[in-house]
Design an enzyme around this catalytic site. Sequence first.
Site, mmCIF file in Angstrom:
data_model
loop_
_atom_site.group_PDB
_atom_site.id
_atom_site.type_symbol
_atom_site.label_atom_id
_atom_site.label_comp_id
_atom_site.label_asym_id
_atom_site.label_seq_id
_atom_site.Cartn_x
_atom_site.Cartn_y
_atom_site.Cartn_z
ATOM 1 N N GLN A 290 0.820 -1.196 0.000
ATOM 2 C CA GLN A 290 0.000 0.000 0.000
ATOM 3 C C GLN A 290 0.863 1.258 0.000
ATOM 4 O O GLN A 290 0.603 2.213 -0.731
ATOM 5 C CB GLN A 290 -0.880 0.000 1.261
ATOM 6 C CG GLN A 290 -2.081 0.871 1.194
ATOM 7 C CD GLN A 290 -2.925 0.579 -0.018
ATOM 8 O OE1 GLN A 290 -3.205 1.476 -0.766
ATOM 9 N NE2 GLN A 290 -3.303 -0.658 -0.261
ATOM 10 N N HIS B 225 2.228 2.939 -3.185
ATOM 11 C CA HIS B 225 1.331 3.638 -4.114
ATOM 12 C C HIS B 225 1.684 5.110 -4.242
ATOM 13 O O HIS B 225 1.874 5.625 -5.329
ATOM 14 C CB HIS B 225 -0.124 3.504 -3.667
ATOM 15 C CG HIS B 225 -0.855 2.399 -4.324
ATOM 16 N ND1 HIS B 225 -1.029 2.318 -5.679
ATOM 17 C CD2 HIS B 225 -1.453 1.291 -3.806
ATOM 18 C CE1 HIS B 225 -1.708 1.219 -5.972
ATOM 19 N NE2 HIS B 225 -1.974 0.566 -4.865
ATOM 20 N N GLU C 193 -10.068 1.949 3.850
ATOM 21 C CA GLU C 193 -10.419 1.463 2.512
ATOM 22 C C GLU C 193 -10.245 -0.069 2.464
ATOM 23 O O GLU C 193 -11.156 -0.787 2.120
ATOM 24 C CB GLU C 193 -9.498 2.150 1.488
ATOM 25 C CG GLU C 193 -9.762 1.764 0.051
ATOM 26 C CD GLU C 193 -8.674 2.299 -0.881
ATOM 27 O OE1 GLU C 193 -7.592 2.712 -0.400
ATOM 28 O OE2 GLU C 193 -8.899 2.281 -2.111
ATOM 29 N N HIS C 194 -9.036 -0.542 2.834
ATOM 30 C CA HIS C 194 -8.760 -1.976 2.876
ATOM 31 C C HIS C 194 -8.503 -2.389 4.313
ATOM 32 O O HIS C 194 -7.747 -1.724 5.030
ATOM 33 C CB HIS C 194 -7.500 -2.325 2.078
ATOM 34 C CG HIS C 194 -7.522 -1.868 0.661
ATOM 35 N ND1 HIS C 194 -6.986 -0.661 0.263
ATOM 36 C CD2 HIS C 194 -8.020 -2.441 -0.461
ATOM 37 C CE1 HIS C 194 -7.141 -0.524 -1.047
ATOM 38 N NE2 HIS C 194 -7.777 -1.586 -1.512
ATOM 39 N N ASP D 155 -6.786 -6.397 -5.264
ATOM 40 C CA ASP D 155 -6.465 -5.286 -6.172
ATOM 41 C C ASP D 155 -6.564 -5.720 -7.629
ATOM 42 O O ASP D 155 -6.956 -4.934 -8.497
ATOM 43 C CB ASP D 155 -5.035 -4.798 -5.929
ATOM 44 C CG ASP D 155 -4.881 -4.072 -4.614
ATOM 45 O OD1 ASP D 155 -5.908 -3.648 -4.058
ATOM 46 O OD2 ASP D 155 -3.732 -3.941 -4.133
ATOM 47 N N HIS E 210 -53.367 19.868 -5.131
ATOM 48 C CA HIS E 210 -53.154 18.425 -4.992
ATOM 49 C C HIS E 210 -54.469 17.728 -4.608
ATOM 50 O O HIS E 210 -54.817 16.683 -5.149
ATOM 51 C CB HIS E 210 -52.086 18.134 -3.932
ATOM 52 C CG HIS E 210 -50.678 18.406 -4.375
ATOM 53 N ND1 HIS E 210 -50.244 19.641 -4.781
ATOM 54 C CD2 HIS E 210 -49.600 17.582 -4.477
ATOM 55 C CE1 HIS E 210 -48.960 19.572 -5.097
ATOM 56 N NE2 HIS E 210 -48.544 18.337 -4.928
#
Lengths: 427, 427
Positions: free
Chosen positions: A254, A257, A322-323, A356, A415
């Site tokens: 990770q 990245h 996220e993960h 991934d 209405h």
Amino acid sequence: MKVVSARDFQLKRENDYGTPEQNEVVKAIVADIRAEGDAALLRHTEQLDRVRLTADQLRVTDEELKAAYEQVETSFVTAIQSAANNIRAFHLKQKRNSWMDLQADGSILGQIIRPLKRVGVYVPGGKAAYPSSVLMNVIPAQVAGVPEIVMVTPPSTGGQDGVNPYILVAAAEAGVTEIYRVGGAQAIAALAYGTETITPVDKICGPGNIYVALAKREVYGTVNIDSLAGPSEIAVLADDSADASYIAADLLSQAEHDEMASAILVTPSRKLGEAVAVEVQRQLELLPRRDIARASVDSYGAVIITESLSEGIEVINRLAPEHLEIMTEEPMAIAGRIENAGAIFLGPYSSEPVGDYFAGPNHIIPTNGTARFASPVDLDDFIKKSSLIYYSKEALLRDGEQIMELARREGLEGHARAIQIRLDQER
Amino acid sequence: MKVVSARDFQLKRENDYGTPEQNEVVKAIVADIRAEGDAALLRHTEQLDRVRLTADQLRVTDEELKAAYEQVETSFVTAIQSAANNIRAFHLKQKRNSWMDLQADGSILGQIIRPLKRVGVYVPGGKAAYPSSVLMNVIPAQVAGVPEIVMVTPPSTGGQDGVNPYILVAAAEAGVTEIYRVGGAQAIAALAYGTETITPVDKICGPGNIYVALAKREVYGTVNIDSLAGPSEIAVLADDSADASYIAADLLSQAEHDEMASAILVTPSRKLGEAVAVEVQRQLELLPRRDIARASVDSYGAVIITESLSEGIEVINRLAPEHLEIMTEEPMAIAGRIENAGAIFLGPYSSEPVGDYFAGPNHIIPTNGTARFASPVDLDDFIKKSSLIYYSKEALLRDGEQIMELARREGLEGHARAIQIRLDQER
């Protein structure tokens, strides 16, 4: 990698909405494309991408697509096909039918579920050109039944013809129906408003640089957009049963990245925590992208030592990563206690890269704590629903008075009269 | 009401993103609440709503809720309970389960579906206080299983205690768990960031004035928000079999909402079109809200005469109306050809107010052509999904090489090594 207690840990989060100057630039480009169409699109492409094109060169041809397959290795084609099959199978499980509820009074209520008609997918150029992201954006749309899937990617992505052949092969395997070699804010504006060459879409997906992100914000409302992704994150929840070298490798996958990626271990075991910190340092030095990974680990990485596994679960729910990898004795028993996490990887063999690239679930997952309220990309992102109401005469005669009561209470006599006129005539 | 051909019809659409001054005001209020919490919330309430409160007066008490039932008519309570039952029944049909796919190699993939934990619902004050909107925002959250549903409404909504008793009764029937008497941008900021008294939420729903809308935009990302609603719209698709007076009444029920509401008849029958135009004029003059309805009809109303019913369907799909009524000989046979419409009402008895108040489907529906890509509010708006990946050792040993191939092709060696370290040890 710093080792801290849960109490002392403070997560850094930042949102990037661009500088005022960047926002100005994007607004101007979008306005140009709206006003001038292809002419502005070609002008900005020449100015920003340094590539001079004519309108009829914008679209990537079938010949170029075929040629791309010649330029890539067979092992790549095989792997991308396997991944595409898995992603397709997982998303197929999410198919939903239109449904209706037939009532005893003859009324019918329901929801009609349909695919969007035309979707645009942005694929960044240069170093951030990821074939796997093409699969993850395009396949859910294709499985949902979207008939027109348009990819745009900058002409500067490299390769013989100016478009990266790996991206082209991924696009073909995923089911893209049109490809245009345009990028940046100008590509987003073209997808939203259309030009002579590019028909406008209903939704725009896919990652991009800050100009692309700001352009998506700018056109939101005219079209739908996916959510704006922040830097990638992983949290690992582990106990003494876990292998420190596996955890370290996953954290680093990770961290490599980008400098703002975040990799965090949460564990009640100080022994494991310290072993992972050492192992991260060791493996880090062996990585090609060690400078990026080191910056990420130093600024956003941490080993958080908790009092107990339960406190660890609380920390995870606050992080809403996220993960999330769970490497404990009974990982399945913990999954049910995780309230907030985009994707949950269980056990020692479910390394994040499995998800991934390959397993099938989507790798586009809410970042920045938004797993509290958002979800990974799936079929729901490419459908629209319409409510269906068929009210029978019997039902209207029965319910009319109550409907008018509510309408009049809100001061909406018009209405009430739409009901009254029917009751007067049909009763 | 103007009568035009499909070719000559041009829809007016406008988005309101506020003036720069309004944006400044909202940003300042949000910043104040973030910095000072309750103190700023009370200060802005005094300044903007002209109501002086202490922090412990913010929350509406159970006694006030009970008192509200004494202040409203029994017929109202009965009607709101019937409506709530129908809305609950319809949304219950949308319940989805977490699911998993158990594979032959021992792997498990799936999606975990959970309700959001805490949702905020904004309810406007003054003339725009609609009990029906309370039901439509709150019940889907409650049916989805959201345990904490927080309502905020300005203290100036009228009634003895400063909160409209009809709104309070609707809130109690719908299942609101906390109510605070705050409104405007300051209420939105309090829901997003929290104060000493108000715990922050995961998502904010509900309509409001321009300041509320801008504040929702401002806090989006920190929390989720619903989509920003534009003026309401109705389109009626009808042939000679339809009753002109029913159509006129339904068009006017939309037109009375506000001056920017849009009411459009699409028909291949010039005879029907002209009859409706006359009937609209006649009924209009009898309405209490005739000034609003007239302004709407004059600016945004139209009768569009098409060559055929098929061309009428094309016009509808281009309009992508919020509400669509189909009053033709075979309304069911046309529903399948409608690509874009938020809610579809079939036949002569399915007048729009049936859906606005009572039938069960949600009345919060995409406006402004966004039915092309958006959907009415439903349970999906109050859930979040997490992907689940359990990869078995067998599966990892089988797929590891292909995963590494894809990772290395993207230049992410760290991803490949997270797999490699396991293959080295387990193979």
